[in-house]
Design an enzyme around this catalytic site. Structure first.
Site, PDB file in Angstrom:
ATOM      1  N   SER A  80      62.443  14.998  58.427  1.00  0.00           N
ATOM      2  CA  SER A  80      63.372  15.158  57.301  1.00  0.00           C
ATOM      3  C   SER A  80      64.300  13.951  57.164  1.00  0.00           C
ATOM      4  O   SER A  80      64.597  13.516  56.044  1.00  0.00           O
ATOM      5  CB  SER A  80      64.183  16.450  57.441  1.00  0.00           C
ATOM      6  OG  SER A  80      65.059  16.403  58.548  1.00  0.00           O
ATOM      7  N   ASN A  81      64.745  13.396  58.278  1.00  0.00           N
ATOM      8  CA  ASN A  81      65.551  12.172  58.193  1.00  0.00           C
ATOM      9  C   ASN A  81      64.715  11.001  57.694  1.00  0.00           C
ATOM     10  O   ASN A  81      65.177  10.190  56.891  1.00  0.00           O
ATOM     11  CB  ASN A  81      66.167  11.839  59.559  1.00  0.00           C
ATOM     12  CG  ASN A  81      67.563  12.414  59.729  1.00  0.00           C
ATOM     13  OD1 ASN A  81      68.398  12.301  58.846  1.00  0.00           O
ATOM     14  ND2 ASN A  81      67.812  13.038  60.871  1.00  0.00           N
TER      15      ASN A  81
ATOM     16  N   LEU B 286      61.297  11.580  70.226  1.00  0.00           N
ATOM     17  CA  LEU B 286      61.588  12.244  71.496  1.00  0.00           C
ATOM     18  C   LEU B 286      60.911  11.569  72.680  1.00  0.00           C
ATOM     19  O   LEU B 286      60.266  12.213  73.515  1.00  0.00           O
ATOM     20  CB  LEU B 286      61.171  13.721  71.409  1.00  0.00           C
ATOM     21  CG  LEU B 286      61.806  14.493  70.252  1.00  0.00           C
ATOM     22  CD1 LEU B 286      61.372  15.947  70.277  1.00  0.00           C
ATOM     23  CD2 LEU B 286      63.328  14.387  70.292  1.00  0.00           C
TER      24      LEU B 286
ATOM     25  N   ILE C  82      63.020   5.000  74.972  1.00  0.00           N
ATOM     26  CA  ILE C  82      62.609   3.665  74.545  1.00  0.00           C
ATOM     27  C   ILE C  82      62.539   2.771  75.777  1.00  0.00           C
ATOM     28  O   ILE C  82      63.543   2.588  76.476  1.00  0.00           O
ATOM     29  CB  ILE C  82      63.601   3.086  73.517  1.00  0.00           C
ATOM     30  CG1 ILE C  82      63.656   3.978  72.275  1.00  0.00           C
ATOM     31  CG2 ILE C  82      63.209   1.659  73.142  1.00  0.00           C
ATOM     32  CD1 ILE C  82      62.330   4.147  71.566  1.00  0.00           C
TER      33      ILE C  82
ATOM     34  N   ASN D 242      69.605   4.681  66.430  1.00  0.00           N
ATOM     35  CA  ASN D 242      69.251   6.081  66.633  1.00  0.00           C
ATOM     36  C   ASN D 242      70.364   6.970  66.088  1.00  0.00           C
ATOM     37  O   ASN D 242      71.522   6.553  65.991  1.00  0.00           O
ATOM     38  CB  ASN D 242      69.057   6.363  68.127  1.00  0.00           C
ATOM     39  CG  ASN D 242      68.626   7.792  68.401  1.00  0.00           C
ATOM     40  OD1 ASN D 242      67.723   8.316  67.737  1.00  0.00           O
ATOM     41  ND2 ASN D 242      69.248   8.444  69.363  1.00  0.00           N
TER      42      ASN D 242
ATOM     43  N   HIS E 183      72.091  10.853  66.729  1.00  0.00           N
ATOM     44  CA  HIS E 183      72.167  11.931  67.709  1.00  0.00           C
ATOM     45  C   HIS E 183      73.030  13.056  67.135  1.00  0.00           C
ATOM     46  O   HIS E 183      74.089  12.788  66.552  1.00  0.00           O
ATOM     47  CB  HIS E 183      72.789  11.419  69.015  1.00  0.00           C
ATOM     48  CG  HIS E 183      72.757  12.429  70.118  1.00  0.00           C
ATOM     49  ND1 HIS E 183      71.623  12.693  70.849  1.00  0.00           N
ATOM     50  CD2 HIS E 183      73.720  13.260  70.601  1.00  0.00           C
ATOM     51  CE1 HIS E 183      71.889  13.638  71.743  1.00  0.00           C
ATOM     52  NE2 HIS E 183      73.151  13.993  71.614  1.00  0.00           N
TER      53      HIS E 183
ATOM     54  N   ASP F  86      71.243   7.502  74.862  1.00  0.00           N
ATOM     55  CA  ASP F  86      72.473   7.813  74.128  1.00  0.00           C
ATOM     56  C   ASP F  86      73.701   7.046  74.602  1.00  0.00           C
ATOM     57  O   ASP F  86      74.834   7.520  74.466  1.00  0.00           O
ATOM     58  CB  ASP F  86      72.765   9.324  74.195  1.00  0.00           C
ATOM     59  CG  ASP F  86      71.616  10.160  73.665  1.00  0.00           C
ATOM     60  OD1 ASP F  86      70.952   9.725  72.705  1.00  0.00           O
ATOM     61  OD2 ASP F  86      71.368  11.248  74.223  1.00  0.00           O
TER      62      ASP F  86
ATOM     63  N   GLU G 246      73.648  14.408  58.749  1.00  0.00           N
ATOM     64  CA  GLU G 246      72.689  13.367  59.132  1.00  0.00           C
ATOM     65  C   GLU G 246      72.024  12.798  57.880  1.00  0.00           C
ATOM     66  O   GLU G 246      71.947  11.576  57.688  1.00  0.00           O
ATOM     67  CB  GLU G 246      71.623  13.931  60.063  1.00  0.00           C
ATOM     68  CG  GLU G 246      72.091  14.258  61.456  1.00  0.00           C
ATOM     69  CD  GLU G 246      70.937  14.683  62.366  1.00  0.00           C
ATOM     70  OE1 GLU G 246      69.794  14.229  62.134  1.00  0.00           O
ATOM     71  OE2 GLU G 246      71.166  15.474  63.293  1.00  0.00           O
TER      72      GLU G 246
END
Length: 203
Positions: A18-19, A90, A93, A107, A109, A150, A179
């Site tokens: 969706s993003n 998911l 990296i 990214n 979050h 993160d 988002e």
């Protein structure tokens, strides 16, 4: 801007996309930024339908291929990728990719980092933790990617108030809406800043 200097993004996603869909729509016909390829580590990921809908090339790159740095980098170089955008990807990296694209991987979050970040903290796991903690506020963090989950440089955060009766699913819906509203614009601003920084370094 000439085609040679156009910024070419690769979107990495593992889920429904969706993003990715919002990002593709935002940069459709952009004068200097294009989505060159969508890559997923899951063969049945919904993001492939997003790629098809936007007429963007897609590539299935299973986890086994990510152990071969040369294979992945050759793919990215063949598509002339300048920046990487994670949109629900998911997988960790690898260091070699961070080193190949320093400060050029972004990214999003679904929490206000450093809260509820780290390995295993994604999607519903985050929202369940927020609910369990009784937090009255959640939100999103958009950050650059480094070698640790993160922990990259934070570029943008936005808070959202929660209702005490919100379920984890309610929280997920609320957070996903911000988002969708924020990510593409932050990507655009981040790219423009990286161009300015690169120009200053060369001057």
């Amino acid at each position: 801007m000439s085609s040679e200097s156009k910024t070419r993004l690769a979107i990495l996603a593992s889920g429904g996309g969706s993003n990715a869909d919002k990002i593709c729509a935002y940069f459709n016909s952009h004068n200097s930024i294009s989505i060159a390829v969508i890559i997923s580590n899951r063969k049945d990921a919904g993001v492939f339908s997003v790629a098809e809908a936007h007429h963007i090339e897609s590539v299935y790159l299973p986890k086994s291929k990510w152990s071969d740095a040369s294979h992945v980098l050759e793919l990215l170089h063949s598509k002339e990728i300048t920046h990487l955008v994670l949109a629900g990807f998911l997988m960790h990296i690898p260091d070699w990719l961070v080193n190949a694209y320093p400060n050029l991987i972004i990214n999003i979050h679904p929490s206000l980092l450093p809260l509820y970040g780290g390995k295993g903290m994604f999607g519903h796991h985050v929202h369940e933790a927020v609910k369990a903690s009784g937090d009255s506020v959640s939100g999103i963090t958009i950050h650059e990617v480094n070698e640790h989950y993160d922990e990259g440089k934070i570029l943008f955060q936005q808070e959202v108030l929660l209702d005490p009766n919100d379920t984890p699913d309610d929280i997920a819906t609320t957070v996903l809406a911000i988002e969708h509203a924020a990510y593409s614009q932050v990507i655009e601003e981040w790219i423009l800043k990286s161009r300015i920084d690169s120009f200053d370094e060369q001057a």
